[in-house]
Design a protein around this motif. Structure first.
Motif, short mmCIF file in Angstrom:
data_model
loop_
_atom_site.label_atom_id
_atom_site.label_comp_id
_atom_site.label_asym_id
_atom_site.label_seq_id
_atom_site.Cartn_x
_atom_site.Cartn_y
_atom_site.Cartn_z
N PHE A 191 -18.38 14.94 -28.84
CA PHE A 191 -18.17 14.24 -30.08
C PHE A 191 -16.63 14.16 -30.58
CE2 PHE A 191 -18.37 18.65 -31.24
CZ PHE A 191 -17.53 18.71 -32.46
N TYR A 192 -16.32 13.22 -31.54
CA TYR A 192 -15.16 13.17 -32.04
C TYR A 192 -14.99 13.39 -33.23
CZ TYR A 192 -14.61 10.06 -27.68
OH TYR A 192 -14.53 9.73 -26.31
N GLN A 193 -13.69 14.06 -33.76
CA GLN A 193 -13.39 14.38 -35.16
C GLN A 193 -12.31 13.53 -35.65
OE1 GLN A 193 -12.12 18.48 -35.59
NE2 GLN A 193 -12.56 18.28 -38.05
N CYS A 194 -12.65 12.68 -36.84
CA CYS A 194 -11.30 11.88 -37.25
C CYS A 194 -10.63 12.75 -38.19
CB CYS A 194 -12.08 10.66 -37.93
SG CYS A 194 -12.65 9.36 -36.90
N ALA A 195 -9.25 12.82 -37.83
CA ALA A 195 -8.39 13.70 -38.59
C ALA A 195 -7.07 12.82 -38.51
CB ALA A 195 -8.42 14.80 -38.38
N PHE A 196 -6.12 12.60 -39.66
CA PHE A 196 -5.18 12.14 -39.17
C PHE A 196 -4.87 10.84 -38.65
CE2 PHE A 196 -4.71 17.02 -39.88
CZ PHE A 196 -4.22 16.74 -41.11
N GLU A 197 -5.89 10.02 -38.94
CA GLU A 197 -6.05 8.57 -38.04
C GLU A 197 -6.01 8.80 -36.67
OE1 GLU A 197 -3.30 5.63 -39.87
OE2 GLU A 197 -2.89 7.31 -41.42
N ARG A 198 -6.81 10.09 -36.18
CA ARG A 198 -6.67 10.11 -34.67
C ARG A 198 -8.32 10.70 -34.30
NH1 ARG A 198 -3.37 13.93 -31.86
NH2 ARG A 198 -3.89 13.07 -30.04
N ALA A 199 -9.11 10.17 -33.50
CA ALA A 199 -10.28 10.54 -33.00
C ALA A 199 -10.22 11.53 -32.02
CB ALA A 199 -11.26 9.50 -32.81
N VAL A 200 -10.32 13.11 -32.08
CA VAL A 200 -10.08 13.91 -31.18
C VAL A 200 -11.39 14.38 -30.49
CG1 VAL A 200 -9.06 16.04 -30.62
CG2 VAL A 200 -7.99 14.53 -32.56
N LEU A 201 -11.40 14.30 -29.27
CA LEU A 201 -12.66 14.61 -28.59
C LEU A 201 -12.95 16.15 -28.58
CD1 LEU A 201 -14.85 13.97 -26.47
CD2 LEU A 201 -13.17 14.44 -24.71
N HIS A 202 -14.07 16.59 -28.80
CA HIS A 202 -14.46 18.03 -28.64
C HIS A 202 -15.75 18.18 -28.01
CE1 HIS A 202 -11.73 19.15 -32.21
NE2 HIS A 202 -12.10 17.94 -32.66
N HIS A 203 -16.05 19.57 -27.59
CA HIS A 203 -17.31 19.67 -26.62
C HIS A 203 -18.12 20.63 -27.39
CE1 HIS A 203 -15.26 17.86 -23.19
NE2 HIS A 203 -14.07 18.46 -23.92
N CYS A 204 -19.43 20.49 -27.26
CA CYS A 204 -20.30 21.19 -27.96
C CYS A 204 -20.55 22.61 -26.81
CB CYS A 204 -21.91 20.70 -28.08
SG CYS A 204 -21.94 19.63 -29.63
N PRO A 205 -20.84 23.80 -26.99
CA PRO A 205 -21.00 24.65 -26.11
C PRO A 205 -22.41 24.58 -25.36
CG PRO A 205 -20.83 25.91 -28.11
CD PRO A 205 -20.49 24.31 -28.40
N ALA A 206 -22.62 24.67 -24.03
CA ALA A 206 -23.89 24.59 -23.48
C ALA A 206 -24.81 25.62 -23.97
CB ALA A 206 -23.63 24.81 -21.93
N PRO A 207 -26.22 25.28 -24.40
CA PRO A 207 -26.75 24.07 -24.02
C PRO A 207 -26.85 23.26 -25.22
CG PRO A 207 -28.34 25.86 -24.47
CD PRO A 207 -26.87 26.39 -24.81
N LEU A 208 -26.07 23.27 -26.26
CA LEU A 208 -26.20 22.61 -27.37
C LEU A 208 -25.61 20.97 -27.34
CD1 LEU A 208 -24.63 25.31 -29.96
CD2 LEU A 208 -26.97 24.80 -29.14
N VAL A 209 -26.19 20.35 -28.18
CA VAL A 209 -25.95 18.76 -28.28
C VAL A 209 -25.26 18.62 -29.56
CG1 VAL A 209 -27.60 18.24 -26.45
CG2 VAL A 209 -28.21 18.08 -28.69
N TRP A 210 -24.54 17.40 -29.54
CA TRP A 210 -24.06 16.94 -30.90
C TRP A 210 -25.07 16.32 -31.79
CZ3 TRP A 210 -20.61 18.13 -34.29
CH2 TRP A 210 -20.53 16.98 -35.25
N GLY A 211 -25.40 16.85 -33.05
CA GLY A 211 -26.31 16.06 -33.82
C GLY A 211 -25.40 15.48 -34.96
N GLN A 212 -25.45 14.28 -34.89
CA GLN A 212 -24.66 13.46 -35.93
C GLN A 212 -25.20 13.75 -37.39
OE1 GLN A 212 -21.83 11.89 -35.37
NE2 GLN A 212 -21.58 10.95 -37.15
N ASP A 213 -26.46 13.51 -37.53
CA ASP A 213 -26.96 13.78 -39.16
C ASP A 213 -26.69 15.08 -39.34
OD1 ASP A 213 -27.89 11.07 -38.94
OD2 ASP A 213 -29.84 11.59 -38.14
N LEU A 214 -26.72 16.09 -38.56
CA LEU A 214 -26.25 17.72 -39.02
C LEU A 214 -24.83 17.62 -39.24
CD1 LEU A 214 -29.02 19.40 -36.61
CD2 LEU A 214 -29.35 18.77 -39.14
N GLY A 215 -24.11 17.00 -38.47
CA GLY A 215 -22.47 17.36 -38.45
C GLY A 215 -22.01 18.30 -37.86
N ARG A 216 -22.81 18.95 -36.85
CA ARG A 216 -22.60 20.04 -35.94
C ARG A 216 -23.32 20.04 -34.66
NH1 ARG A 216 -26.90 23.43 -35.86
NH2 ARG A 216 -28.53 23.24 -37.74
#
Length: 136
Positions: free
Chosen positions: A104-129
């Protein structure tokens, strides 16, 4: 006869030096084009992309692992375009990765920085985590 054979073997042993080159045949490997090792560290706003270049044998039968050089590594700039409406000034938000549910990407200071969820988790957009697959 035996002495000639020994002399020939010594000459052949000396002919290969530490960088994989044969004094009579030249280098046994070449450096192909750079490959992307990972995707860009940002979606927008200027980031870095790691690249790797591995030596490749001209002739597989004459290449020995102990003579192969270590890979070359570098970082190149990528996604230099401004984020604009994707990450507006003063807004901190998360964006799903378009193709990989573990990122997923985190927007901060006008940049969208790439992040990784630890295995086996996935990004939950509605949960924000990062979450278990059954939660999203």
């Amino acid at each position: 006869m035996l002495l000639s054979y020994v002399a020939l073997m010594v000459m052949l042993a000396i002919a290969v030096n530490g960088n994989g080159q044969n004094q009579w045949m030249g280098p046994r490997y070449y450096w192909p084009d750079w490959e992307n090792e990972e995707e860009c560290s940002v979606l927008c706003g200027s980031g870095l992309r790691p690249q790797i270049q591995r030596a490749t044998c001209y002739k597989r039968l004459t290449c020995y692992p102990e003579y192969m050089p270590s890979p070359h590594r570098r970082n190149v700039t990528c996604n230099t375009q401004p984020c604009g409406d994707t990450c507006p000034p003063g807004v901190d938000q998360f964006l799903p990765h378009p193709t990989n549910t573990h990122r997923f990407y985190q927007c901060a200071f006008e940049r969208a920085v790439l992040h990784h969820c630890p295995a086996p988790l996935v990004w939950g957009q509605d949960l924000g985590r990062c979450a278990w697959t059954w939660e999203v």
